[in-house]
Design an enzyme around this catalytic site. Structure first.
Site, PDB file in Angstrom:
ATOM      1  CB  SER A 234      -0.976  -0.006   1.187  1.00 29.95           C
ATOM      2  OG  SER A 234      -1.925  -1.015   0.987  1.00 29.95           O
TER       3      SER A 234
ATOM      4  CB  THR B  14      -4.631  -4.611   5.951  1.00 29.01           C
ATOM      5  OG1 THR B  14      -4.689  -5.849   5.255  1.00 29.01           O
ATOM      6  CG2 THR B  14      -3.327  -4.501   6.705  1.00 29.01           C
TER       7      THR B  14
ATOM      8  CE  LYS C  97      -9.163  -5.653   5.032  1.00 29.48           C
ATOM      9  NZ  LYS C  97      -9.367  -6.271   3.716  1.00 29.48           N
TER      10      LYS C  97
ATOM     11  CB  ALA D  15     -17.122 -18.077   4.725  1.00 25.78           C
TER      12      ALA D  15
ATOM     13  CG  ASN E 215     -15.277 -21.059   5.215  1.00 26.12           C
ATOM     14  OD1 ASN E 215     -14.174 -20.790   4.725  1.00 26.12           O
ATOM     15  ND2 ASN E 215     -15.571 -20.823   6.483  1.00 26.12           N
TER      16      ASN E 215
ATOM     17  CB  THR F 183     -15.792 -23.087   9.677  1.00 24.70           C
ATOM     18  OG1 THR F 183     -14.422 -23.260  10.021  1.00 24.70           O
ATOM     19  CG2 THR F 183     -16.662 -23.235  10.911  1.00 24.70           C
ATOM     20  CB  ALA F 184     -20.334 -25.840   6.796  1.00 31.02           C
TER      21      ALA F 184
ATOM     22  CE  LYS G 162     -15.177 -17.957  10.592  1.00 27.85           C
ATOM     23  NZ  LYS G 162     -13.741 -18.186  10.479  1.00 27.85           N
TER      24      LYS G 162
ATOM     25  N   GLY H 287      -4.617 -11.332  -6.876  1.00 24.24           N
ATOM     26  CA  GLY H 287      -5.361 -10.182  -6.357  1.00 24.24           C
ATOM     27  C   GLY H 287      -4.621  -8.858  -6.378  1.00 24.24           C
TER      28      GLY H 287
HETATM   29  P1  NAP Z   1     -10.001 -14.217   7.284  1.00 28.34           P
HETATM   30  O1  NAP Z   1     -11.151 -13.398   7.721  1.00 28.34           O
HETATM   31  O2  NAP Z   1      -8.958 -14.591   8.278  1.00 28.34           O
HETATM   32  O3  NAP Z   1     -10.620 -15.557   6.636  1.00 28.34           O
HETATM   33  C1  NAP Z   1      -9.772 -16.600   6.232  1.00 28.34           C
HETATM   34  C2  NAP Z   1     -10.539 -17.626   5.408  1.00 28.34           C
HETATM   35  O4  NAP Z   1      -9.609 -18.628   4.969  1.00 28.34           O
HETATM   36  C3  NAP Z   1     -11.626 -18.348   6.212  1.00 28.34           C
HETATM   37  O5  NAP Z   1     -12.692 -18.651   5.345  1.00 28.34           O
HETATM   38  C4  NAP Z   1     -10.893 -19.617   6.650  1.00 28.34           C
HETATM   39  O6  NAP Z   1     -11.745 -20.726   6.895  1.00 28.34           O
HETATM   40  C5  NAP Z   1     -10.062 -19.903   5.422  1.00 28.34           C
HETATM   41  N1  NAP Z   1      -8.907 -20.750   5.723  1.00 28.34           N
HETATM   42  C6  NAP Z   1      -7.802 -20.406   6.433  1.00 28.34           C
HETATM   43  N2  NAP Z   1      -6.953 -21.446   6.494  1.00 28.34           N
HETATM   44  C7  NAP Z   1      -7.542 -22.473   5.816  1.00 28.34           C
HETATM   45  C8  NAP Z   1      -7.163 -23.814   5.516  1.00 28.34           C
HETATM   46  N3  NAP Z   1      -5.994 -24.319   5.936  1.00 28.34           N
HETATM   47  N4  NAP Z   1      -8.000 -24.569   4.773  1.00 28.34           N
HETATM   48  C9  NAP Z   1      -9.174 -24.056   4.315  1.00 28.34           C
HETATM   49  N5  NAP Z   1      -9.597 -22.792   4.565  1.00 28.34           N
HETATM   50  C10 NAP Z   1      -8.785 -22.013   5.310  1.00 28.34           C
HETATM   51  O7  NAP Z   1      -9.202 -13.524   6.078  1.00 28.34           O
HETATM   52  P2  NAP Z   1      -9.803 -12.527   4.996  1.00 28.34           P
HETATM   53  O8  NAP Z   1      -9.768 -11.138   5.496  1.00 28.34           O
HETATM   54  O9  NAP Z   1     -11.102 -13.063   4.536  1.00 28.34           O
HETATM   55  O10 NAP Z   1      -8.688 -12.621   3.832  1.00 28.34           O
HETATM   56  C11 NAP Z   1      -8.587 -13.775   3.019  1.00 28.34           C
HETATM   57  C12 NAP Z   1      -7.416 -13.598   2.055  1.00 28.34           C
HETATM   58  O11 NAP Z   1      -7.739 -12.575   1.102  1.00 28.34           O
HETATM   59  C13 NAP Z   1      -6.132 -13.155   2.745  1.00 28.34           C
HETATM   60  O12 NAP Z   1      -5.050 -13.900   2.212  1.00 28.34           O
HETATM   61  C14 NAP Z   1      -6.017 -11.687   2.382  1.00 28.34           C
HETATM   62  O13 NAP Z   1      -4.665 -11.251   2.323  1.00 28.34           O
HETATM   63  C15 NAP Z   1      -6.658 -11.668   1.002  1.00 28.34           C
HETATM   64  N6  NAP Z   1      -7.182 -10.335   0.664  1.00 28.34           N
HETATM   65  C16 NAP Z   1      -6.699  -9.729  -0.457  1.00 28.34           C
HETATM   66  C17 NAP Z   1      -7.192  -8.482  -0.824  1.00 28.34           C
HETATM   67  C18 NAP Z   1      -6.673  -7.802  -2.065  1.00 28.34           C
HETATM   68  O14 NAP Z   1      -6.839  -6.573  -2.196  1.00 28.34           O
HETATM   69  N7  NAP Z   1      -6.070  -8.531  -2.979  1.00 28.34           N
HETATM   70  C19 NAP Z   1      -8.171  -7.836  -0.037  1.00 28.34           C
HETATM   71  C20 NAP Z   1      -8.657  -8.506   1.095  1.00 28.34           C
HETATM   72  C21 NAP Z   1      -8.146  -9.750   1.443  1.00 28.34           C
HETATM   73  P3  NAP Z   1     -12.459 -20.921   8.341  1.00 28.34           P
HETATM   74  O15 NAP Z   1     -13.647 -19.998   8.338  1.00 28.34           O
HETATM   75  O16 NAP Z   1     -12.822 -22.333   8.354  1.00 28.34           O
HETATM   76  O17 NAP Z   1     -11.435 -20.545   9.372  1.00 28.34           O
END
Ligand code: NAP
Length: 275
Positions: free
Chosen positions: A18, A65, A69, A132, A155, A157-158, A160, A244
Site C-alpha cells: 500500500s 488490513t 477490519k 467465508a 468454506n 467451517t460450513a 461461517k 489479487g
Molecule cells: P479471514 O477473515 O482470516 O478468513 C480466512 C478464510 O480462509 C476463512 O474462510 C478460513 O476458513 C479460510 N482458511 C484459512 N486457512 C484455511 C485452511 N488451511 N484450509 C481451508 N480454509 C482455510 O481472512 P480474509 O480477510 O477473509 O482474507 C482472506 C485472504 O484474502 C487473505 O489472504 C487476504 O490477504 C486476502 N485479501 C486480499 C485483498 C486484495 O486486495 N487482494 C483484499 C482482502 C483480502 P475458516 O472460516 O474455516 O477458518
C-alpha cells in the site's frame, strides 16, 4: 508545513504494497502526502490507541488490513452503505471536524479488477467463492450488484458460510456448503478467499469445478510466482486466471478517491508495480 499523513494499519504489515501504491498515485496526481505502514500490536485496544495518536499527528486517512477490519468498523462515527453491508472497513477518512468516516473498498476493488482489467462480465455467471472470512463479507454486495446467476460459498467451517449467506439473503439467495462437500458442477468464476494462499498448502478440491471458460481469481497475490490456488487452477485446465494485485490497486484507488477526490490511472500503476 506538516505534510498530510496517510497510513495502512495491520499486523503483520511489513509486506504491504500500500505505501508504494499510494506514493505512485500521489506522484501521478501531483498530490503531496506521506503514506506509512504502521504495525499495530495485537493486544486489546491497541488499534484504537494507534488511530487516536495518528489522527492527532495530522493523520488524514487510514487503510486498515488484517486482522483489524472488523474492529475498525466500531472506531468510526459514520459509515458508507457498503461498509454497513460488509460489517468491516478498510478505509477511514479523518474529517476536519475530527469525526471519522469508514468505508469498505474491497468489493468495488475486486469488481473493477474483474471487469476493467480482466474483461470479465459477471452478469448471469455462476460464481464459486472459496472461504467465508472478512474479505468475502466485503466483496459479496459488489458481486451481487453485477447480477450473477448463482453464488456458492464453500468454506472449511460450513457454519461461517451459512451465516454469511443468510446475512445477504435480502440481496440474493446464496448457496453454501462445507469445503469438503464441494463437488461438480463447474463454475464460470472461482474466487479464492482462503488465507491459505502464501503458506503453500491448498486444501484438496474436487476435480470438475473448472470448464473451458472458467476464470480463476485469487484474492491472494504474489509478485514473484503463481499462488498455490492459481497453480491448482492451471493444473485443472483453467486458461484464464489472475491473482489479487489488481484488486489491491483498485481498492487503494477507491480509498485515494475518497481522500483526494481524484481517481488515479490504475492501469499505468499496475504496469509499474508488475515490472
Ligand atoms: P479471514 O477473515 O482470516 O478468513 C480466512 C478464510 O480462509 C476463512 O474462510 C478460513 O476458513 C479460510 N482458511 C484459512 N486457512 C484455511 C485452511 N488451511 N484450509 C481451508 N480454509 C482455510 O481472512 P480474509 O480477510 O477473509 O482474507 C482472506 C485472504 O484474502 C487473505 O489472504 C487476504 O490477504 C486476502 N485479501 C486480499 C485483498 C486484495 O486486495 N487482494 C483484499 C482482502 C483480502 P475458516 O472460516 O474455516 O477458518
Amino acid at each position: 508545513m506538516n505534510m498530510n499523513r496517510y497510513a495502512v494499519f495491520g499486523n503483520p504489515i511489513a509486506h504491504s504494497q500500500s505505501p508504494l501504491i499510494h506514493q505512485l498515485f500521489a506522484e501521478q496526481t501531483h498530490i503531496s502526502l506521506t503514506y506509512e505502514a504502521i504495525l499495530v500490536p495485537l493486544t486489546l485496544n491497541e488499534l484504537s490507541k494507534t488511530l487516536d495518536q495518528f489522527q492527532k499527528e495530522n493523520g488524514k486517512g487510514a487503510n486498515i488490513t488484517l486482522p483489524f477490519k472488523q474492529e475498525a468498523y466500531f472506531l468510526v462515527n459514520t459509515l458508507s452503505d457498503r461498509a454497513i453491508c460488509a460489517k468491516a472497513i478498510n478505509t477511514i477518512r479523518f474529517n476536519l471536524n475530527g469525526s471519522r468516516y469508514g468505508d469498505n473498498t474491497d468489493g468495488i476493488g475486486l469488481v473493477r479488477d474483474l471487469t476493467l482489467h480482466q474483461k470479465q462480465n459477471l452478469h448471469n455467471k455462476t460464481i464459486l467463492i472459496l472461504g467465508a472470512g472478512g474479505a468475502v463479507s466485503g466483496i459479496l454486495a459488489a458481486l451481487i450488484a453485477e447480477k450473477p446467476a448463482k453464488i456458492l460459498i464453500a468454506n472449511r467451517t460450513a457454519t461461517k458460510a451459512k451465516i454469511l449467506a443468510n446475512r445477504f439473503i435480502d440481496l440474493m439467495p446464496i448457496e453454501y456448503c462445507a469445503l469438503e462437500n464441494l463437488k461438480k458442477p463447474s463454475f464460470d468464476l472461482i474466487i479464492n478467499a482462503m488465507s491459505v494462499g502464501l503458506s503453500g498448502t491448498m486444501p484438496v478440491l474436487p476435480n470438475g469445478l473448472i470448464h473451458a471458460k472458467t476464470f480463476c481469481y485469487d484474492l491472494v497475490y504474489d509478485l514473484s510466482s503463481l499462488t498455490p490456488f492459481l497453480v491448482w487452477a492451471k493444473n485443472q485446465g483453467a486458461h484464464s486466471y489472475c491473482d489479487g494485485l489488481g484488486m489491491l490497486v483498485e481498492q487503494a484507488a477507491e480509498a485515494f478517491y475518497l481522500w483526494h477526490h481524484i481517481r488515479p490511472n490504475t492501469t499505468k500503476i499496475l504496469k509499474i508495480i508488475k515490472t
